[in-house]
Design a protein around this motif. Structure first.
Motif, short mmCIF file in Angstrom:
data_model
loop_
_atom_site.label_atom_id
_atom_site.label_comp_id
_atom_site.label_asym_id
_atom_site.label_seq_id
_atom_site.Cartn_x
_atom_site.Cartn_y
_atom_site.Cartn_z
N GLY A 67 138.17 -47.46 21.86
CA GLY A 67 138.97 -46.30 21.56
C GLY A 67 139.79 -45.88 22.77
N ALA A 116 151.47 -43.27 15.64
CA ALA A 116 150.51 -42.19 15.88
C ALA A 116 151.22 -40.84 15.90
CB ALA A 116 149.78 -42.42 17.20
N ASP A 163 143.71 -44.30 11.75
CA ASP A 163 143.00 -45.14 12.71
C ASP A 163 143.86 -46.38 12.94
OD1 ASP A 163 140.54 -44.07 13.73
OD2 ASP A 163 139.82 -44.05 11.65
N SER A 206 145.33 -41.14 22.32
CA SER A 206 145.30 -40.71 20.92
C SER A 206 145.74 -39.26 20.82
CB SER A 206 143.89 -40.86 20.35
OG SER A 206 143.48 -42.20 20.38
N ARG A 229 143.70 -41.64 15.73
CA ARG A 229 143.10 -42.35 16.86
C ARG A 229 143.69 -43.75 17.05
NH1 ARG A 229 136.83 -41.71 15.48
NH2 ARG A 229 137.63 -42.46 13.49
N LEU A 230 143.79 -44.14 18.32
CA LEU A 230 144.26 -45.47 18.69
C LEU A 230 143.08 -46.31 19.17
CD1 LEU A 230 147.36 -44.31 20.69
CD2 LEU A 230 147.49 -45.86 18.75
N TRP A 231 143.09 -47.58 18.78
CA TRP A 231 142.01 -48.50 19.14
C TRP A 231 142.61 -49.79 19.68
CZ3 TRP A 231 137.06 -46.65 18.39
CH2 TRP A 231 136.95 -45.53 17.54
#
Lengths: 90, 315
Positions: free
Chosen positions: B17, B269, B280, B22, B28-30
């Motif tokens: 993560g 995002a 996500d 984010s 959220r960025l992964w």
């Protein structure tokens, strides 16, 4: 209204060497028609039988127009259009 | 984690993560850390997949010579696989690729044939196809058109992503051979029909597009537009800026093509956040920054770095 169009090296023979030209049109199709009026012959390099040529990529504000409606992609004042040949990555 | 050999350790990469980049706990960025593969890039999956497919088809036997056009990472992955499995490797590589890539290839014992800088990978593909025709005994896996490339991601990267992030809404990756996007994209769509598959395509400077005419353009045979939701073009300035942000904000030291994917991911995002949607968003860290240090991309101001990588195949 005016749209700024970035021209790749290979097509600048049609724009007297200009890297960026202005054109008008509320859709990409109309823009290309206007481009061809201002720079005769350019339209034929972008289109083949009324479709974008296979090895020509066109982006509206950095997004590929093939996912935005193709030649029907709407354009508004201040949009930036970029034309690039398709090349290999990897 | 224990594996019987280095080849068995390909894949199974972490998904981390990015809490600082984010926008919120809802968007959220992964990052999928593909630099954790044996030779440090996502292409180890592809290299192993290509070689195993050729073995299965009976096209490769020990001692044979493999020929492949590559801008670097696929070549390095193939060099490692070839070394361990007893094949010779010849890579056709554009001359405007970083010195580190060449040194690593030579260390693994691969032979490098340079193709002209102008035209980038298009030229490497053209030269390799010519050599393959002249040497019918050489085996060219051909990553741009070999289904085994996309299948490595369909069977590996895709399932790993879905297992680690069942709530995934967007997948973003760089567009090169298109193998990652095609393979992961198809897998995710089969399991999550609403998932968005987004391509981030590096926009190089003019030298790379130095074709003689438009008919010399190239679209990889693997590319299937219908797998993608959309496709963005990302220039060197944004790619470099995001590569540095990723290190500064999250500690991830990535190659420049990762900045390209991150730029697209951050755009998605922001849109999701502004629209009040949850998301996500997973993207691929294709490799680490090590192989690009000599390009000067990581030193000085962004403008200086941009000047230094002009004319280079940075992704």
């Amino acid at each position: 209204m005016s749209v700024s169009v970035s021209i790749p090296t290979i097509l600048r023979t049609y724009t007297d060497g200009a890297k960026r030209v202005e054109a008008e049109g509320t859709t990409l199709a109309a823009l290309i028609t206007d481009l061809d009026t201002r720079h005769p012959g350019l339209g034929d390099r972008l289109l083949d039988a009324g479709e974008l040529r296979r090895f020509v990529n066109v982006y509206k504000n950095d997004e590929d127009v093939r996912f935005l409606g193709g030649l029907s992609t709407p354009l508004t004042d201040g949009d930036a259009v970029t034309v690039l040949p398709a090349v290999a990555g990897g | 984690m224990r594996y019987d050999s280095l080849l068995d350790s390909v894949g199974h990469t972490p998904l981390v993560g990015l809490p600082t980049l984010s926008p919120s706990s809802e968007v959220r960025l992964w990052a999928k850390l593909e630099d954790r593969n044996p030779t440090g890039s996502v292409k180890d999956r592809v290299a192993l997949g290509l070689v195993e497919a050729a073995e299965k088809e009976g096209r490769l036997k020990p001692g044979d010579t493999i020929l492949e056009p590559t801008s670097g990472n696929t070549g390095i992955g193939l060099a490692m696989v070839a070394k361990l499995k007893g094949y010779k490797l010849i890579c056709v590589m554009p001359e405007n690729t970083s010195e580190e890539r060449r040194q690593i290839l030579r260390m693994y014992g691969a032979e490098i044939i340079s193709s002209p800088a102008a035209g980038g990978s298009n030229e490497a593909v053209r030269v390799a196809k010519g050599l393959a025709a002249e040497h019918p005994d050489w085996v060219m896996p051909y990553q741009y058109g070999n289904p085994a490339n996309a299948l490595a991601h369909y069977h590996g990267t895709g399932p790993e992503l879905l297992a680690d992030l069942p709530t995934i809404t967007h997948f973003v990756a760089g567009l090169g051979t298109t193998g990652t996007l095609m393979g992961v994209g198809r897998y995710l769509r089969e399991h999550k029909p609403d998932v968005r598959i987004v391509a981030a395509e590096p926009r190089y400077d003019e030298l790379i597009y130095g074709l003689r005419n438009l008919d010399e353009g190239f679209v990889p045979e693997l590319y299937d537009e219908s797998v993608l939701t959309t496709r963005y073009s990302v220039g060197a300035h944004d790619a470099l800026r995001r590569t540095r942000e990723l290190l500064a904000a999250e500690g991830v030291f990535a190659g420049i093509s990762t900045g390209c994917a991150l730029h697209a991911a951050l755009g998605i995002a922001r849109k999701a956040f502004e629209a009040g949607q949850s998301a996500d968003i997973a993207f691929i860290v294709a490799d680490g920054g090590w192989k690009y240090l000599s390009t000067g991309a990581y030193e000085g101001t962004l403008d200086e770095a941009e000047d230094r990588i002009e004319g280079q195949l940075w992704a």
